[in-house]
Scaffold this motif. Structure first.
Motif, PDB file in Angstrom:
ATOM      1  N   ASP A 177      -7.997 -14.943   3.291  1.00  0.00           N
ATOM      2  CA  ASP A 177      -7.547 -15.549   2.975  1.00  0.00           C
ATOM      3  C   ASP A 177      -8.289 -17.519   2.919  1.00  0.00           C
ATOM      4  O   ASP A 177      -8.550 -17.864   4.793  1.00  0.00           O
ATOM      5  CB  ASP A 177      -5.934 -15.948   3.236  1.00  0.00           C
ATOM      6  CG  ASP A 177      -5.152 -16.867   2.799  1.00  0.00           C
ATOM      7  OD1 ASP A 177      -5.044 -17.216   1.800  1.00  0.00           O
ATOM      8  OD2 ASP A 177      -4.277 -17.648   3.901  1.00  0.00           O
ATOM      9  N   SER A 206      -6.147  -9.846  -8.679  1.00  0.00           N
ATOM     10  CA  SER A 206      -5.208  -8.197  -8.316  1.00  0.00           C
ATOM     11  C   SER A 206      -4.641  -8.635  -7.078  1.00  0.00           C
ATOM     12  O   SER A 206      -4.839  -9.217  -6.162  1.00  0.00           O
ATOM     13  CB  SER A 206      -6.581  -6.773  -8.259  1.00  0.00           C
ATOM     14  OG  SER A 206      -5.786  -6.238  -7.830  1.00  0.00           O
ATOM     15  N   ARG A 253       5.487  -8.418  -5.504  1.00  0.00           N
ATOM     16  CA  ARG A 253       5.189  -8.429  -4.905  1.00  0.00           C
ATOM     17  C   ARG A 253       6.041  -8.380  -3.609  1.00  0.00           C
ATOM     18  O   ARG A 253       5.470  -7.615  -2.217  1.00  0.00           O
ATOM     19  CB  ARG A 253       4.291  -9.504  -4.714  1.00  0.00           C
ATOM     20  CG  ARG A 253       3.105  -9.912  -3.586  1.00  0.00           C
ATOM     21  CD  ARG A 253       1.924 -10.024  -4.294  1.00  0.00           C
ATOM     22  NE  ARG A 253       0.640  -9.454  -3.097  1.00  0.00           N
ATOM     23  CZ  ARG A 253      -0.377 -10.928  -3.416  1.00  0.00           C
ATOM     24  NH1 ARG A 253      -0.985 -11.134  -4.210  1.00  0.00           N
ATOM     25  NH2 ARG A 253      -1.029 -10.705  -2.342  1.00  0.00           N
ATOM     26  N   TYR A 300      -0.174  -1.971  -4.081  1.00  0.00           N
ATOM     27  CA  TYR A 300      -1.335  -3.105  -3.725  1.00  0.00           C
ATOM     28  C   TYR A 300      -2.051  -2.134  -5.263  1.00  0.00           C
ATOM     29  O   TYR A 300      -3.583  -2.469  -5.751  1.00  0.00           O
ATOM     30  CB  TYR A 300      -1.680  -3.458  -3.003  1.00  0.00           C
ATOM     31  CG  TYR A 300      -1.227  -4.944  -2.513  1.00  0.00           C
ATOM     32  CD1 TYR A 300      -1.740  -5.461  -3.298  1.00  0.00           C
ATOM     33  CD2 TYR A 300      -0.016  -4.693  -1.568  1.00  0.00           C
ATOM     34  CE1 TYR A 300      -1.029  -7.129  -2.832  1.00  0.00           C
ATOM     35  CE2 TYR A 300       0.187  -5.511  -1.038  1.00  0.00           C
ATOM     36  CZ  TYR A 300      -0.204  -6.589  -1.346  1.00  0.00           C
ATOM     37  OH  TYR A 300       0.220  -7.423  -0.960  1.00  0.00           O
ATOM     38  N   PHE A 334      -9.740  -7.225  -5.226  1.00  0.00           N
ATOM     39  CA  PHE A 334      -9.949  -6.312  -6.664  1.00  0.00           C
ATOM     40  C   PHE A 334      -9.480  -4.957  -4.872  1.00  0.00           C
ATOM     41  O   PHE A 334      -9.053  -5.840  -4.338  1.00  0.00           O
ATOM     42  CB  PHE A 334     -10.846  -5.645  -7.070  1.00  0.00           C
ATOM     43  CG  PHE A 334     -10.725  -4.833  -7.853  1.00  0.00           C
ATOM     44  CD1 PHE A 334      -9.774  -4.921  -9.038  1.00  0.00           C
ATOM     45  CD2 PHE A 334     -12.228  -3.664  -7.795  1.00  0.00           C
ATOM     46  CE1 PHE A 334     -10.011  -4.155  -9.972  1.00  0.00           C
ATOM     47  CE2 PHE A 334     -11.628  -2.745  -9.383  1.00  0.00           C
ATOM     48  CZ  PHE A 334     -10.741  -2.914 -10.117  1.00  0.00           C
ATOM     49  N   THR A 356      -7.647  -4.426  -0.751  1.00  0.00           N
ATOM     50  CA  THR A 356      -7.185  -2.798  -0.632  1.00  0.00           C
ATOM     51  C   THR A 356      -7.163  -2.059   0.381  1.00  0.00           C
ATOM     52  O   THR A 356      -6.319  -1.728   1.321  1.00  0.00           O
ATOM     53  CB  THR A 356      -6.568  -2.400  -2.042  1.00  0.00           C
ATOM     54  OG1 THR A 356      -6.181  -3.131  -3.522  1.00  0.00           O
ATOM     55  CG2 THR A 356      -5.196  -1.889  -2.482  1.00  0.00           C
ATOM     56  N   GLU A 398      -1.511 -12.693   6.300  1.00  0.00           N
ATOM     57  CA  GLU A 398      -2.128 -13.821   6.768  1.00  0.00           C
ATOM     58  C   GLU A 398      -2.255 -14.987   7.669  1.00  0.00           C
ATOM     59  O   GLU A 398      -2.865 -14.620   8.997  1.00  0.00           O
ATOM     60  CB  GLU A 398      -2.463 -14.381   5.592  1.00  0.00           C
ATOM     61  CG  GLU A 398      -3.278 -13.964   4.412  1.00  0.00           C
ATOM     62  CD  GLU A 398      -4.846 -13.889   4.306  1.00  0.00           C
ATOM     63  OE1 GLU A 398      -5.269 -14.076   5.306  1.00  0.00           O
ATOM     64  OE2 GLU A 398      -5.368 -13.096   3.700  1.00  0.00           O
TER      65      GLU A 398
HETATM   66  N1  LIG Z   1      -5.745  -6.723  -4.265  1.00  0.00           N
HETATM   67  C1  LIG Z   1      -5.452  -6.824  -3.363  1.00  0.00           C
HETATM   68  C2  LIG Z   1      -5.254  -8.090  -2.849  1.00  0.00           C
HETATM   69  C3  LIG Z   1      -4.065  -8.349  -1.980  1.00  0.00           C
HETATM   70  N2  LIG Z   1      -4.295  -7.327  -1.121  1.00  0.00           N
HETATM   71  C4  LIG Z   1      -3.412  -7.441  -0.005  1.00  0.00           C
HETATM   72  C5  LIG Z   1      -4.219  -7.642   0.915  1.00  0.00           C
HETATM   73  C6  LIG Z   1      -3.590  -8.269   1.894  1.00  0.00           C
HETATM   74  O1  LIG Z   1      -1.686  -7.760   2.698  1.00  0.00           O
HETATM   75  C7  LIG Z   1      -2.544  -9.560   1.182  1.00  0.00           C
HETATM   76  C8  LIG Z   1      -3.550 -10.833   1.410  1.00  0.00           C
HETATM   77  O2  LIG Z   1      -3.319 -11.068   0.144  1.00  0.00           O
HETATM   78  P1  LIG Z   1      -2.936 -12.654  -0.314  1.00  0.00           P
HETATM   79  O3  LIG Z   1      -2.612 -13.094  -2.059  1.00  0.00           O
HETATM   80  O4  LIG Z   1      -2.418 -13.341   0.881  1.00  0.00           O
HETATM   81  O5  LIG Z   1      -4.336 -13.686  -0.263  1.00  0.00           O
HETATM   82  P2  LIG Z   1      -4.885 -14.736  -0.451  1.00  0.00           P
HETATM   83  O6  LIG Z   1      -3.325 -16.012  -0.925  1.00  0.00           O
HETATM   84  O7  LIG Z   1      -5.333 -14.086  -2.082  1.00  0.00           O
HETATM   85  O8  LIG Z   1      -5.591 -15.104  -0.180  1.00  0.00           O
HETATM   86  O9  LIG Z   1      -2.968  -9.366  -0.188  1.00  0.00           O
HETATM   87  C9  LIG Z   1      -4.525  -6.238  -1.796  1.00  0.00           C
HETATM   88  O10 LIG Z   1      -4.206  -4.922  -0.697  1.00  0.00           O
HETATM   89  N3  LIG Z   1      -5.361  -5.597  -2.830  1.00  0.00           N
END
Ligand SMILES: Nc1ccn([C@H]2C[C@H](O)[C@@H](COP(=O)(O)OP(=O)(O)O)O2)c(=O)n1
Ligand SMILES: Nc1ncnc2c1ncn2[C@@H]1O[C@H](COP(=O)(O)OP(=O)(O)O)[C@@H](O)[C@H]1O
Length: 420
Positions: free
Chosen positions: A233, A255, A264, A279, A304, A308, A369
């Motif tokens: 983040d 994603s 979510r 996720y 992506f 995850t 985060e």
């Molecule tokens: N493709 C994804 C995107 C996020 N995640 C999970 C991993 C973390 O727990 C959070 C982090 O995403 P978040 O939206 O808080 O971060 P950003 O705002 O995009 O910087 O979401 C995931 O597992 N797979």
């Protein structure tokens, strides 16, 4: 020994137990006969407590196990006398996949044993929990472990006592043993099945399933390049992905996709098994959108599969970075039924600069985060896991220069690797 224990905890007497005290693991195992082994160090550390117990959550139903484990700590803290202390504990067969059971080591210094034992008896008879108590004999030179009778075997008054003996640290850290298909899912079906099974307890799971096809569709590779931007983040993903979209006339996707936003927050409150399945499925939905957009324009994707898998692995693996599965482990493999992007760019940033950007942005952060912010170790584990994931072409970019310089550098990389 109780029959249920035999069937639900395979090879009970070959198991190793791990107790975490002040962040360090202590290992011990059990023996039917004592052969002069030392007392395991953990029992020396806790010998001033009046009573010691272990609680292990065990059910053949993975969802019940995950849900119950998530509730157990709160329940224990609420209902146990205040003189009781909990340490994380697990039981496993060394280096055997899927053999890990999680629970707590309970140290009790309350005056009477009755309130604690009443609660533990209730738990062992009503819930998917196995309880053992530990007894000191011969002035603390020997300790034994006794497994309590359970609901399916009420007639069983006592089971055999086993001596506890020290055990070596296993080659693979126990917290890595259950990652496959409990924290990281390697096919659409595996993740789908988890959400399908919790549809009756989580209404949002049904809403997610309704958006998904019943199986991953085999698709033609997109005609245009697909570039994924990854990073913790506040490393600048949103800033960069928007600039790339404009510079390349690309489509911008993310994603989990927008259509999953309303669900979510609910999944973020669920235990890892359910949360990670959500996720994982988000990536398949995004892959569908990539498949469509990628026939018309280049596609830029904000997070992506790397996110995850890396966050899931970093959360599952306790302790030091060296506990992570080694490079080349099957834990880091790309799911065979998930579209592979042409290039994955991971933005890295000095922790202090990242904190400065987070402060400047000043918006709410997910608990995970915030954890990244406080917990340097977790951040390192996420970054290390990012580097080890196999599959598509992968490049790390230092995101500390100005937004325009980062953009120019990534454009160069994309033009070099994707012939744009
Ligand atoms: N493709 C994804 C995107 C996020 N995640 C999970 C991993 C973390 O727990 C959070 C982090 O995403 P978040 O939206 O808080 O971060 P950003 O705002 O995009 O910087 O979401 C995931 O597992 N797979
Ligand atoms: N290269 C950069 N230099 C300085 N500040 C930046 C840079 N890239 C992004 N920022 C700022 O840092 C903050 C986090 O960026 P953002 O793109 O939202 O990150 P992410 O999407 O990875 O969470 C924002 O306030 C943004 O304006």
């Amino acid at each position: 020994m109780a029959r249920r224990t035999m069937s639900l905890i395979p090879q009970w007497s070959s198991r190793v137990f791990s107790v975490e005290l002040n962040g360090a693991p202590f290992y011990f195992s059990t023996r039917g006969q004592h052969r002069g082994e030392e007392v395991p160090p953990v029992f020396r550390e806790v010998q001033n407590y009046a009573r010691l117990y272990s609680l292990l959550v065990c059910s053949s139903d993975k969802i019940r196990r995950a849900k119950f484990y998530a509730e157990l700590k709160e329940k224990l803290l609420r209902e146990l006398p205040p003189e009781c202390h909990l340490s994380p504990m697990s039981s496993f067969l060394p280096n055997v996949r899927d053999s890990l059971l999680n629970g707590y080591f309970l140290k009790d210094n309350s005056e009477s044993s009755s309130p604690t034992e009443r609660l533990l008896r209730d738990l062992s008879q009503r819930d998917p929990v196995f309880v053992c108590s530990y007894l000191k004999c011969e002035d603390g030179q020997l300790w034994t472990q006794r497994l309590w009778p359970d609901a399916d075997c009420p007639a069983m008054e006592t089971s055999k006592d086993y001596y506890v003996v020290p055990s070596e640290a296993p080659e693979y850290h126990p917290s890595t043993l259950n990652i496959i298909n409990s924290d990281v899912f390697y096919s659409f079906e595996e993740a789908y099945e988890v959400l399908e099974k919790c549809g009756d307890i989580i209404p949002e799971a049904m809403s997610v399933l309704e958006l998904l096809p019943s199986r991953a569709e085999a698709r033609r590779k997109p005609d245009y390049p697909v570039i994924v931007i990854e990073g913790l983040d506040a490393t600048g993903k949103t800033t960069l992905t928007e600039s790339l979209r404009d510079a390349l006339g690309a489509s911008l996707l993310q994603s989990p996709p927008q259509c999953l936003s309303p669900m979510r927050a609910r999944f973020d409150r669920e235990p890892p098994l359910i949360r990670r399945a959500f996720y994982a499925l988000g990536n398949y939905l995004t892959a569908e959108q990539i498949g469509q957009e990628g026939m018309k324009t280049p596609v830029i994707v904000d997070r992506f599969w790397h996110s995850t898998a890396a966050y899931a692995i970093a959360t599952a693996v306790s302790g030091q970075v060296c506990n992570l599965p080694a490079e080349g482990s099957e834990v880091y493999r790309w799911p065979s039924d998930l579209l592979q992007p042409s290039l994955v760019v991971v933005l890295t940033l000095d922790p202090e600069e990242r904190k400065r950007r987070l402060r400047n942005r000043g918006q709410g952060k997910t608990v995970e985060e915030q954890e990244l912010d406080h917990n340097q170790l977790f951040r390192l584990k996420v970054e290390t896991a990012y580097q080890r994931i196999s599959g598509p072409a992968f490049v790390t970019v230092d995101a500390s220069p100005s937004a325009d310089q980062v953009l120019q550098q990534v454009l160069l990389l994309i033009r070099g690797k994707c012939h744009l």
